[in-house]
Design an enzyme around this catalytic site. Structure first.
Site, PDB file in Angstrom:
ATOM      1  N   ARG A  66     -12.600   0.662   8.200  1.00 18.90           N
ATOM      2  CA  ARG A  66     -11.113   0.550   8.761  1.00 18.90           C
ATOM      3  C   ARG A  66     -10.330   1.783   8.186  1.00 18.90           C
ATOM      4  O   ARG A  66     -10.184   1.966   7.185  1.00 18.90           O
ATOM      5  CB  ARG A  66     -10.363  -0.971   8.106  1.00 18.90           C
ATOM      6  N   ARG A  88      -8.052  -2.175  -1.245  1.00 20.35           N
ATOM      7  CA  ARG A  88      -7.765  -1.765   0.415  1.00 20.35           C
ATOM      8  C   ARG A  88      -8.583  -0.369   0.316  1.00 20.35           C
ATOM      9  O   ARG A  88      -8.009   0.419   0.149  1.00 20.35           O
ATOM     10  CB  ARG A  88      -6.293  -1.831   0.563  1.00 20.35           C
ATOM     11  N   GLU A  99      -6.830 -11.641  -0.640  1.00 22.11           N
ATOM     12  CA  GLU A  99      -7.575 -12.295   0.410  1.00 22.11           C
ATOM     13  C   GLU A  99      -8.965 -11.884   0.486  1.00 22.11           C
ATOM     14  O   GLU A  99      -9.440 -10.675   0.773  1.00 22.11           O
ATOM     15  CB  GLU A  99      -7.095 -11.741   1.881  1.00 22.11           C
ATOM     16  N   SER A 132     -11.042 -15.047   5.810  1.00 28.08           N
ATOM     17  CA  SER A 132     -10.136 -15.341   6.725  1.00 28.08           C
ATOM     18  C   SER A 132     -11.088 -16.296   7.786  1.00 28.08           C
ATOM     19  O   SER A 132     -11.992 -15.776   8.391  1.00 28.08           O
ATOM     20  CB  SER A 132      -9.448 -14.017   7.657  1.00 28.08           C
ATOM     21  N   ARG A 162     -13.068  -7.241  -3.138  1.00 31.02           N
ATOM     22  CA  ARG A 162     -12.371  -8.098  -3.890  1.00 31.02           C
ATOM     23  C   ARG A 162     -12.859  -9.146  -4.778  1.00 31.02           C
ATOM     24  O   ARG A 162     -12.137  -9.580  -5.544  1.00 31.02           O
ATOM     25  CB  ARG A 162     -10.985  -8.820  -2.869  1.00 31.02           C
TER      26      ARG A 162
END
Length: 449
Positions: free
Chosen positions: A264, A279, A360, A363, A402
């Site tokens: 990403r 991130r 997070e 999801s 994470r």
RNA sequence: GCCGAGGUAGCCUAGCCUGGCCAAGGCGGCAGAUUCGAAAUCUGCUGUCCGCAAGGACACAGGAGUUCAAAUCUCCUCCUCGGCGCCA
């Protein structure tokens, strides 16, 4: 995407969707106007084409009978000219319609929280806080302990790839492998998942099927000179693998899992909250992808959430579950739960009352028929003649970096070592602690000091 | 990368050379008839779009072209299979 009938006949619902998501409703009005004009032209074009077909047939008859057909041919040519003009405009409108349709988001399910931003997400539960480990004070952030233990190396990754990347070394790399294998084994053995390892370069077509394109091109890496993108999530290849197929009822529910690296661009995402590896441009993730019959998708979402949570429970990491509000839903999602793990080191204003912050790690979303319609994923229900779109869902199960952050912070000991969660010790040869030591040593870094 | 063969409906297949007469046939599915019920049999339906409807248009991997007319002829692209080459 939504189908045209929904847009036309349930305009109010679509308008509501745009409103609660905080999206511009102008697009919908434009779309409706274009659609109306297109239908008008379609009707005119169809009748011209009909006349042309009749004339052509007549020409065939005349020629076979050995008679002259000049008048008919002239008429046909005339029709063709008229038709060309109408078709040119109709094609243009149709393309416009398609591209607008691709930018209309999924309609959220009724009953989800309506909200303006992520502050309106609703916390459903906290788990694992009843018996917490004794933590050092202060807790050392993962980026520091990772460096101290010589298992995370951002500086060297900058040399090979720039910022936003990292090397895992020694026990760090082993921990990564262990976590991946642990997650895959758990989902396969206990939740009935089928393993898939997909291609990483992804076509534009597939990226459109799951909704990454055309709206979110800037989020992904495109390969130079190719119509290919680096996989942003395994959801894309795994959902698209049955593109334009019609599955049988006995194939359902499809429960596939895939471990892949994810890429990403994360343009503009820098700052203290993103220090370390929370991130990054490349990360590993185990993704759970489900295809079910429409009436089962609500129930499946709850089950999917539970399957993802099981990873956190086994690792004995404290976490919470959020239900996302309307404006925080992703483009294709009708309903989403997030799982956020507790990382105790960095105190953030919106963190938990014990300090630290929420990260997070999963999801879980129900996309309804939205992706299925784009990607042509259908099934033929028993005792029905026509194929129907199925429902797609997915959840991370889970994102690795994470989880790594949470382990390094929550499982750290006062002596600077990190305890290995029991659930993954079998994957590390029974090893109980991470103590560090890069055999290459610090002298090789050459920082000039 | 080179040479060759292919891609037709949910599936299997014919048509392509020689352009027109609804993309024929089979399997599977649905509905009806028949039956106490079923099997078998018979009939119709079984893709997309527009239209209140009657009806019409489109669809033969995708795109462009030739033609009054394209599954059929020409060109381009994609994909699959086989052979050769290269290769971890």
């Amino acid at each position: 995407m939504l189908d045209r009938t929904t847009i036309r006949e349930e305009t109010d619902r679509v308008r509501w969707a745009l409103e609660v998501r905080g999206d511009d409703e102008g697009l919908l009005d434009e779309l409706l106007a274009v659609d109306e004009r297109w239908r008008e032209l379609k009707g005119r074009g169809d009748s011209l084409r009909h006349e042309r077909n009749v004339v052509s047939e007549r020409i065939g008859e005349l020629k076979r009978a050995g008679k002259a057909a000049e008048d008919e041919i002239a008429r046909s040519n005339e029709l063709k000219q008229e038709l060309d003009a109408i078709e040119a405009e109709a094609d243009e409108l149709e393309a416009d319609l398609e591209s607008k349709l691709l930018e209309i988001p999924q309609i959220p399910y009724e009953g989800i929280p309506v909200g303006a931003d992520e502050a309106d997400n609703v916390e459903r539960r906290r788990e694992g806080f009843a018996e917490l480990r004794a933590l050092p004070d202060p807790v050392v952030p993962h980026y520091d302990i990772g460096e101290d233990l010589e298992i995370i190396d951002e500086a060297r990754a900058a040399k090979t790839s720039g910022s936003g990347f990292y090397f895992l070394k020694g026990d760090g790399a082993r921990l990564e492998h262990a976590l991946i294998q642990f997650m895959l084994d758990l989902h396969r053995e206990e939740h009935g998942y089928h393993d898939v390892f997909p291609p990483i370069p992804i076509s534009s077509e597939a990226m459109t099927g799951t909704g990454q394109l055309p709206k979110f091109a800037e989020d992904s890496y495109e390969l130079a000179g190719e119509d290919l993108w680096l996989c942003p999530t395994a959801e894309v290849p795994v959902t698209n693998m049955y593109r334009d197929e019609i599955l049988l009822p006995e194939d359902l529910p499809v429960k596939h899992q895939a471990y892949t690296p994810n890429f990403r661009r994360e343009a503009g995402e820098h700052g203290t909250q993103t220090r370390g590896i929370v991130r990054v441009h490349q990360f590993n993730k185990v993704e759970l992808v489900n295809f079910v019959e429409p009436e089962e998708s609500d129930e499946r979402l709850e089950a999917l959430l539970d399957e993802a949570e099981e990873i956190l429970r086994r690792l004995e990491l404290p976490y919470r579950v959020l239900e996302l509000c309307s404006s925080d839903l992703t483009f294709a999602s009708a309903k989403t739960y997030d799982i956020e793990v507790w990382a105790p080191a960095d105190d953030m204003p919106d963190g938990p009352d014990r300090g630290g912050r929420w990260l997070e790690v999963s999801s879980a979303s129900n996309f309804g028929a939205f992706q299925a319609r784009r990607a042509g994923l259908r099934y033929r229900p028993a005792h029905h003649e026509s194929a129907e779109y199925l429902h797609t869902l997915n959840a991370s199960g889970t994102a690795l970096p994470r989880i790594m952050v949470a382990i390094l912070e929550y499982y750290q000991n006062p002596d600077g070592t990190v305890t290995v969660p029991e659930a993954i010790r079998p994957y590390l040869g029974g090893q109980k602690r991470i103590e560090g030591h890069d055999p290459i040593g610090e002298t090789a870094v050459g920082e000039g000091s």
